[in-house]
Design a protein around this motif. Sequence first.
Motif, PDB file in Angstrom:
ATOM      1  N   LEU A   1       0.843  -1.190   0.000  1.00 24.54           N
ATOM      2  CA  LEU A   1       0.000   0.000   0.000  1.00 24.54           C
ATOM      3  C   LEU A   1       0.878   1.239   0.000  1.00 24.54           C
ATOM      4  N   GLY A   2       0.600   2.156  -0.906  1.00 25.51           N
ATOM      5  CA  GLY A   2       1.352   3.404  -0.935  1.00 25.51           C
ATOM      6  C   GLY A   2       1.677   3.814  -2.347  1.00 25.51           C
ATOM      7  N   GLY A   3       2.446   4.878  -2.484  1.00 30.65           N
ATOM      8  CA  GLY A   3       2.709   5.398  -3.813  1.00 30.65           C
ATOM      9  C   GLY A   3       4.158   5.655  -4.115  1.00 30.65           C
ATOM     10  N   SER A   4       5.082   5.051  -3.370  1.00 32.44           N
ATOM     11  CA  SER A   4       6.489   5.326  -3.622  1.00 32.44           C
ATOM     12  C   SER A   4       6.945   4.635  -4.897  1.00 32.44           C
ATOM     13  N   GLY A   5       8.134   4.978  -5.327  1.00 31.82           N
ATOM     14  CA  GLY A   5       8.678   4.371  -6.531  1.00 31.82           C
ATOM     15  C   GLY A   5       8.942   2.886  -6.391  1.00 31.82           C
ATOM     16  N   ARG A   6       8.920   2.382  -5.156  1.00 30.88           N
ATOM     17  CA  ARG A   6       9.168   0.961  -4.939  1.00 30.88           C
ATOM     18  C   ARG A   6       7.885   0.151  -4.982  1.00 30.88           C
ATOM     19  N   SER A   7       6.760   0.803  -5.181  1.00 25.26           N
ATOM     20  CA  SER A   7       5.488   0.080  -5.189  1.00 25.26           C
ATOM     21  C   SER A   7       4.752   0.355  -6.488  1.00 25.26           C
TER      22      SER A   7
ATOM     23  N   LEU B   1       4.318  13.690  -4.997  1.00 22.90           N
ATOM     24  CA  LEU B   1       3.269  13.514  -3.996  1.00 22.90           C
ATOM     25  C   LEU B   1       3.318  12.107  -3.415  1.00 22.90           C
ATOM     26  N   THR B   2       3.459  11.123  -4.266  1.00 27.44           N
ATOM     27  CA  THR B   2       3.515   9.745  -3.778  1.00 27.44           C
ATOM     28  C   THR B   2       4.802   9.491  -2.992  1.00 27.44           C
ATOM     29  N   PHE B   3       5.896  10.143  -3.386  1.00 29.59           N
ATOM     30  CA  PHE B   3       7.134  10.023  -2.617  1.00 29.59           C
ATOM     31  C   PHE B   3       6.960  10.626  -1.226  1.00 29.59           C
ATOM     32  N   LEU B   4       6.315  11.792  -1.134  1.00 30.38           N
ATOM     33  CA  LEU B   4       6.079  12.428   0.159  1.00 30.38           C
ATOM     34  C   LEU B   4       5.248  11.516   1.053  1.00 30.38           C
ATOM     35  N   TYR B   5       4.231  10.887   0.494  1.00 32.74           N
ATOM     36  CA  TYR B   5       3.394   9.968   1.267  1.00 32.74           C
ATOM     37  C   TYR B   5       4.245   8.847   1.865  1.00 32.74           C
ATOM     38  N   SER B   6       5.121   8.280   1.053  1.00 31.59           N
ATOM     39  CA  SER B   6       5.952   7.177   1.533  1.00 31.59           C
ATOM     40  C   SER B   6       6.904   7.637   2.625  1.00 31.59           C
ATOM     41  N   GLN B   7       7.406   8.881   2.536  1.00 25.88           N
ATOM     42  CA  GLN B   7       8.327   9.397   3.548  1.00 25.88           C
ATOM     43  C   GLN B   7       7.611   9.678   4.867  1.00 25.88           C
ATOM     44  N   ILE B   8       6.398  10.194   4.796  1.00 25.21           N
ATOM     45  CA  ILE B   8       5.603  10.410   6.011  1.00 25.21           C
ATOM     46  C   ILE B   8       5.347   9.078   6.712  1.00 25.21           C
ATOM     47  N   LYS B   9       5.013   8.060   5.928  1.00 21.00           N
ATOM     48  CA  LYS B   9       4.721   6.743   6.493  1.00 21.00           C
ATOM     49  C   LYS B   9       5.933   6.161   7.216  1.00 21.00           C
ATOM     50  N   LEU B  10       7.140   6.449   6.710  1.00 24.10           N
ATOM     51  CA  LEU B  10       8.360   5.904   7.311  1.00 24.10           C
ATOM     52  C   LEU B  10       8.621   6.443   8.714  1.00 24.10           C
TER      53      LEU B  10
ATOM     54  N   ALA C   1      -8.225  10.258  -0.478  1.00 19.47           N
ATOM     55  CA  ALA C   1      -8.682  11.474  -1.160  1.00 19.47           C
ATOM     56  C   ALA C   1      -8.110  12.731  -0.526  1.00 19.47           C
ATOM     57  N   TYR C   2      -7.975  12.743   0.786  1.00 19.21           N
ATOM     58  CA  TYR C   2      -7.436  13.920   1.478  1.00 19.21           C
ATOM     59  C   TYR C   2      -6.036  14.266   0.979  1.00 19.21           C
ATOM     60  N   PHE C   3      -5.273  13.250   0.585  1.00 17.52           N
ATOM     61  CA  PHE C   3      -3.890  13.421   0.156  1.00 17.52           C
ATOM     62  C   PHE C   3      -3.780  13.552  -1.363  1.00 17.52           C
ATOM     63  N   GLU C   4      -4.552  12.747  -2.085  1.00 16.04           N
ATOM     64  CA  GLU C   4      -4.466  12.708  -3.546  1.00 16.04           C
ATOM     65  C   GLU C   4      -5.150  13.906  -4.204  1.00 16.04           C
ATOM     66  N   THR C   5      -6.367  14.203  -3.749  1.00 15.33           N
ATOM     67  CA  THR C   5      -7.186  15.225  -4.406  1.00 15.33           C
ATOM     68  C   THR C   5      -7.792  16.168  -3.366  1.00 15.33           C
ATOM     69  N   PRO C   6      -6.971  16.965  -2.676  1.00 10.09           N
ATOM     70  CA  PRO C   6      -7.502  17.854  -1.634  1.00 10.09           C
ATOM     71  C   PRO C   6      -8.506  18.872  -2.156  1.00 10.09           C
ATOM     72  N   ASP C   7      -8.377  19.292  -3.415  1.00  9.56           N
ATOM     73  CA  ASP C   7      -9.343  20.244  -3.968  1.00  9.56           C
ATOM     74  C   ASP C   7     -10.721  19.604  -4.135  1.00  9.56           C
ATOM     75  N   GLU C   8     -10.763  18.299  -4.205  1.00 10.65           N
ATOM     76  CA  GLU C   8     -12.022  17.560  -4.247  1.00 10.65           C
ATOM     77  C   GLU C   8     -12.491  17.238  -2.831  1.00 10.65           C
ATOM     78  N   PHE C   9     -11.559  16.907  -1.965  1.00 11.21           N
ATOM     79  CA  PHE C   9     -11.873  16.450  -0.616  1.00 11.21           C
ATOM     80  C   PHE C   9     -12.310  17.589   0.308  1.00 11.21           C
ATOM     81  N   ASN C  10     -11.531  18.659   0.361  1.00  4.71           N
ATOM     82  CA  ASN C  10     -11.770  19.706   1.355  1.00  4.71           C
ATOM     83  C   ASN C  10     -13.149  20.348   1.270  1.00  4.71           C
ATOM     84  N   PRO C  11     -13.648  20.724   0.085  1.00  3.31           N
ATOM     85  CA  PRO C  11     -14.976  21.345   0.041  1.00  3.31           C
ATOM     86  C   PRO C  11     -16.102  20.414   0.496  1.00  3.31           C
ATOM     87  N   VAL C  12     -15.964  19.121   0.229  1.00  2.16           N
ATOM     88  CA  VAL C  12     -17.000  18.173   0.662  1.00  2.16           C
ATOM     89  C   VAL C  12     -17.023  18.074   2.184  1.00  2.16           C
ATOM     90  N   VAL C  13     -15.855  17.962   2.779  1.00  4.11           N
ATOM     91  CA  VAL C  13     -15.779  17.915   4.243  1.00  4.11           C
ATOM     92  C   VAL C  13     -16.254  19.233   4.844  1.00  4.11           C
TER      93      VAL C  13
END
Length: 262
Positions: free
Chosen positions: A143-149, A165-174, A241-253
């Motif tokens: 699960l995740g979006g790093s270059g290793r997955s 963006l996917t690299f940042l996600y993987s670094q936060i997870k680490l 969605a919060y991470f991938e598409t915040p412009d879609e996520f934030n207004p709905v929330v």
Amino acid sequence: MPIIENMNAHLNYEVHGDGYPVFFIHGGGGNTMCWFQQVPYFAKKYKVITVDLRGFKKSICDPELVHPRFFANDIRAIMDAEGIKTAGFVCQSLGAWAGLPLAVQSPERVACLFVTGSPTPAFSEENWAVLRSSGDIYNSGRLGGSGRSVGVGWNREIVRTRPELTFLYSQIKLLNGPFDARTMQDDIVQLHPSAFANYQVPTMVAGGAHDDFLTPTSHLHVASLIPGAHAHTFANAGHSAYFETPDEFNPVVDAFLRKHLK
């Protein structure tokens, strides 16, 4: 960045902004940092509280105590420490193991609950089959979006066009400690239909149309397990969605919170 002690864990959380309190509770790949696209947006009008669940980033405890059965009590302890009687909740994936039990056990403390990308601990045979499958994927590290997955759970177009963006996600997870996703299936955390007998907390269950981690329609079934819950599908997002598409996520929330936080 306050830290409090609760049930043999050091719990780290952050508070940003003023106004009605809203908790943002991360999933298994996140921590307080994952909400960087939400905190500036929502802190303009709310008191935004982000939390490291026990075992994640700066919330330290013994490995055997990194278990979802503690999550709801941990959030209550943070609310008490901050003098918060009632709050809104936005919970992603694993975060629903904090928010939904809290809404069931202490509904007076949950003004509304927005769940995204989560099977939740609401039990049905169908939901638990999805949970078992997703737990295997999580524990495998796929699960995740790093270059290793291969970007399991993500909209593949975002994986292709937004490698930063996917690299940042993987670094936060680490930054997190180890977490065994199989604990999410334990009998002690299951919420059976009887638990929802008097459930009245305004609830929305959302999911991404590109989520191949849970399946793109699992959130529709989860919403059917929670009395009065509404469902929403993020057309361009996968699991996060919060991470991938915040412009879609934030207004709905934002619209959901404005409706229920008077």
